[in-house]
Design a protein around this motif. Structure first.
Motif, PDB file in Angstrom:
ATOM      1  N   PRO A   1      -6.127  -2.799   6.133  1.00  0.00           N
ATOM      2  CA  PRO A   1      -5.577  -1.986   6.702  1.00  0.00           C
ATOM      3  C   PRO A   1      -5.902  -0.692   6.851  1.00  0.00           C
ATOM      4  O   PRO A   1      -6.394  -0.024   5.814  1.00  0.00           O
ATOM      5  CB  PRO A   1      -4.233  -2.007   6.004  1.00  0.00           C
ATOM      6  N   ASP A   2      -5.499   0.229   8.058  1.00  0.00           N
ATOM      7  CA  ASP A   2      -5.750   1.496   8.070  1.00  0.00           C
ATOM      8  C   ASP A   2      -5.227   2.457   6.781  1.00  0.00           C
ATOM      9  O   ASP A   2      -5.680   3.519   6.289  1.00  0.00           O
ATOM     10  CB  ASP A   2      -5.129   2.345   9.223  1.00  0.00           C
ATOM     11  N   LEU A   3      -4.096   1.871   6.448  1.00  0.00           N
ATOM     12  CA  LEU A   3      -3.404   2.951   5.446  1.00  0.00           C
ATOM     13  C   LEU A   3      -4.377   2.716   4.125  1.00  0.00           C
ATOM     14  O   LEU A   3      -4.120   4.003   3.381  1.00  0.00           O
ATOM     15  CB  LEU A   3      -1.917   1.939   5.008  1.00  0.00           C
TER      16      LEU A   3
ATOM     17  N   GLY B   1      -7.160   5.587   7.374  1.00  0.00           N
ATOM     18  CA  GLY B   1      -7.413   5.459   9.023  1.00  0.00           C
ATOM     19  C   GLY B   1      -9.262   5.564   9.149  1.00  0.00           C
ATOM     20  O   GLY B   1      -9.419   5.707  10.406  1.00  0.00           O
ATOM     21  N   MET B   2      -9.998   5.789   8.270  1.00  0.00           N
ATOM     22  CA  MET B   2     -11.625   6.021   8.242  1.00  0.00           C
ATOM     23  C   MET B   2     -12.022   4.524   8.628  1.00  0.00           C
ATOM     24  O   MET B   2     -11.399   3.631   8.410  1.00  0.00           O
ATOM     25  CB  MET B   2     -12.032   6.381   7.019  1.00  0.00           C
ATOM     26  N   ALA B   3     -13.016   4.723   9.263  1.00  0.00           N
ATOM     27  CA  ALA B   3     -13.793   3.310   9.397  1.00  0.00           C
ATOM     28  C   ALA B   3     -14.563   2.950   8.077  1.00  0.00           C
ATOM     29  O   ALA B   3     -15.322   1.755   8.188  1.00  0.00           O
ATOM     30  CB  ALA B   3     -14.928   3.569  10.541  1.00  0.00           C
ATOM     31  N   SER B   4     -14.657   3.803   7.123  1.00  0.00           N
ATOM     32  CA  SER B   4     -15.307   3.170   5.877  1.00  0.00           C
ATOM     33  C   SER B   4     -14.149   2.706   4.838  1.00  0.00           C
ATOM     34  O   SER B   4     -13.221   3.041   4.918  1.00  0.00           O
ATOM     35  CB  SER B   4     -16.034   4.225   5.183  1.00  0.00           C
TER      36      SER B   4
ATOM     37  N   LEU C   1       0.932  -1.152   0.094  1.00  0.00           N
ATOM     38  CA  LEU C   1      -0.313   0.062  -0.006  1.00  0.00           C
ATOM     39  C   LEU C   1       0.915   1.194   0.031  1.00  0.00           C
ATOM     40  O   LEU C   1       0.604   2.068  -0.877  1.00  0.00           O
ATOM     41  CB  LEU C   1      -1.098  -0.025   1.304  1.00  0.00           C
ATOM     42  N   ARG C   2       1.908   1.284   0.782  1.00  0.00           N
ATOM     43  CA  ARG C   2       2.725   2.457   0.966  1.00  0.00           C
ATOM     44  C   ARG C   2       3.665   2.820  -0.492  1.00  0.00           C
ATOM     45  O   ARG C   2       3.480   3.856  -0.805  1.00  0.00           O
ATOM     46  CB  ARG C   2       3.900   2.045   2.038  1.00  0.00           C
TER      47      ARG C   2
ATOM     48  N   PRO D   1      -0.891  11.920  -0.989  1.00  0.00           N
ATOM     49  CA  PRO D   1      -0.922  12.199   0.237  1.00  0.00           C
ATOM     50  C   PRO D   1      -1.734  11.095   0.991  1.00  0.00           C
ATOM     51  O   PRO D   1      -2.568  10.520   0.409  1.00  0.00           O
ATOM     52  CB  PRO D   1      -1.663  13.413   0.506  1.00  0.00           C
ATOM     53  N   LEU D   2      -1.109  10.545   2.016  1.00  0.00           N
ATOM     54  CA  LEU D   2      -1.647   9.499   2.725  1.00  0.00           C
ATOM     55  C   LEU D   2      -3.030   9.702   3.304  1.00  0.00           C
ATOM     56  O   LEU D   2      -3.620   8.542   3.754  1.00  0.00           O
ATOM     57  CB  LEU D   2      -0.673   8.930   3.964  1.00  0.00           C
ATOM     58  N   ILE D   3      -3.506  10.951   3.313  1.00  0.00           N
ATOM     59  CA  ILE D   3      -4.979  11.105   3.691  1.00  0.00           C
ATOM     60  C   ILE D   3      -5.983  10.872   2.587  1.00  0.00           C
ATOM     61  O   ILE D   3      -7.063  10.814   2.874  1.00  0.00           O
ATOM     62  CB  ILE D   3      -5.001  12.497   4.421  1.00  0.00           C
ATOM     63  N   ASP D   4      -5.509  10.350   1.518  1.00  0.00           N
ATOM     64  CA  ASP D   4      -6.597  10.031   0.376  1.00  0.00           C
ATOM     65  C   ASP D   4      -6.633   8.604   0.336  1.00  0.00           C
ATOM     66  O   ASP D   4      -5.665   8.027  -0.256  1.00  0.00           O
ATOM     67  CB  ASP D   4      -5.847  10.744  -0.954  1.00  0.00           C
TER      68      ASP D   4
END
Ligand code: TXA
Ligand code: MG
Length: 336
Positions: free
Chosen positions: A104-106, A110-113, A46-47, A56-59
């Motif tokens: 994985p959260d990645l 980090g979202m629950a969806s 994933l990384r 960005p990792l937030i996407d």
């Protein structure tokens, strides 16, 4: 790194599967756009996706599955999921659902969806059948750039950064999947317009959808989901939007100003008056053809030496909503 472009075959399917098992990313064709695929359950894999794309990792990413049973191992099922799966999968619809902790959260920032879909492209499906895990796959372009609709687009922008591109020819739809958030059974929401139309979904589920597609909201609406970025899909050349119907209203003076060689006109259909800086997305204004050719035309014109692309918007209904969404985001870069 040398990048190899492999024609679709049984051997190249196994080669891609092998690399994915090693947690390497490979570019694969889908029916919408090419995806940069990697093991959706592995942090290292994933990384690499985020690194290769400069994303960005937030996407969060979309996970691609071979069938609904496999999806249900990783997400909370619902009757709405079953109904939509039966009607539209395999195909260009992505559903946002509640994830289980096995994802994985990645993958989900980090979202629950989590975003899930079952693609219909036979080459992608064959690779999915050859591995035991779902494939995370964002569009195979550098973050923020126009999505790729053929193997050459991927090679041009990610060549040297990935080992393998599976060449399945030009993609069918030419724009990314429709994204629908179905976590609230009483108010499903469109997050991204795409090939599966709002009215088609409404007909299947028997209720109206809430529209949360960002580019069609007013300018002050804050970002709704990570990655629903207003500025996206942008070529390096400036994009300016011209109103739907502009193809009818053409004059030589418009084309032949002092800036002629710097401006290209891209119409929804072939205008009567032609010039070397005039392009069209469909001979007859067929909306499927416009979608199919949109990114490919932006990619092609971005290689020429124009300073500005004046692109005609489509009619803001049905597939035109998806086309105009991509165009507004392509142009947004230069409006902020
Ligand atoms: O057609 C497609 O959907 C292509 C092909 C390769 O499948 N994929 C694609 O992925 O367009 P990508 O990563 O370029 O766009 C996925 C969008 C992003 O805007 C992301 O923020 C959003 O989906 N997304 C992913 N997970 C989400 C979630 N849990 N909630 C809301 N939005 C999500
Ligand atoms: Mg993308």
């Amino acid at each position: 790194m040398e990048t190899r472009v492999l024609k679709v075959s049984e051997a190249s399917t196994l080669e891609c599967a092998h690399r994915l098992q090693q947690n390497e990313p490979v570019a694969l064709p889908t029916e919408t756009v090419y995806g940069l695929a990697a093991n959706g359950l592995n942090e290292i894999a994933l990384r690499t996706i985020f690194e290769v794309k400069g994303r960005p990792l937030i996407d969060p990413l979309i996970l691609h599955f071979k069938n609904l049973d496999q999806i249900k191992e990783y997400v909370i099922a619902s009757p709405l999921l079953d109904t939509l799966a039966a009607a539209f999968w395999p195909g260009p619809l992505t559903l946002i659902v509640q994830k289980k902790s096995t994802i994985p959260d990645l993958a989900t920032a980090g979202m629950a969806s989590v975003a899930v879909r079952i693609p219909s492209n036979p080459a992608f499906k064959a690779v999915l059948e050859s591995v035991s895990f779902p494939l995370a796959a964002p569009s195979a372009n550098p973050f923020g750039y126009v999505s790729p609709t053929c193997a050459e687009h991927v090679l041009k922008t990610l060549g040297g950064r990935i080992s393998t591109i599976l060449d399945g020819g030009p993609t069918n739809f030419g724009i990314e999947s429709t994204i629908l958030d179905v976590r609230r059974i009483d108010s499903p929401r469109i997050l991204r317009h795409g090939p599966i139309l709002t009215e088609e979904i409404e007909a299947v589920i028997g209720r109206q959808l809430v529209n949360q597609n960002v580019s069609t909201q007013d300018a002050n609406t804050s970002q709704i989901a990570p990655g629903q970025l207003k500025q996206h899909y942008s070529p390096n050349t400036t994009v300016e939007l011209i109103p739907y119907g502009s193809w009818k209203d053409v004059t030589m003076t418009r084309y032949r100003t002092s800036e002629t060689n710097k401006i290209a006109y891209v119409y929804t259909q072939k205008p009567e008056l032609l010039s070397e800086n005039v392009y069209w997305l469909s001979e007859t204004g067929n909306v499927q053809e416009i979608a199919h050719n949109l990114f490919a035309t932006l990619q092609k014109l971005d290689q020429l030496s124009f300073e500005t692309l004046r692109v005609e918007m489509s009619n803001d209904i049905s597939l035109g909503l998806a086309i105009n969404d991509r165009l507004r985001r392509a142009a947004a870069k230069f409006n902020v």
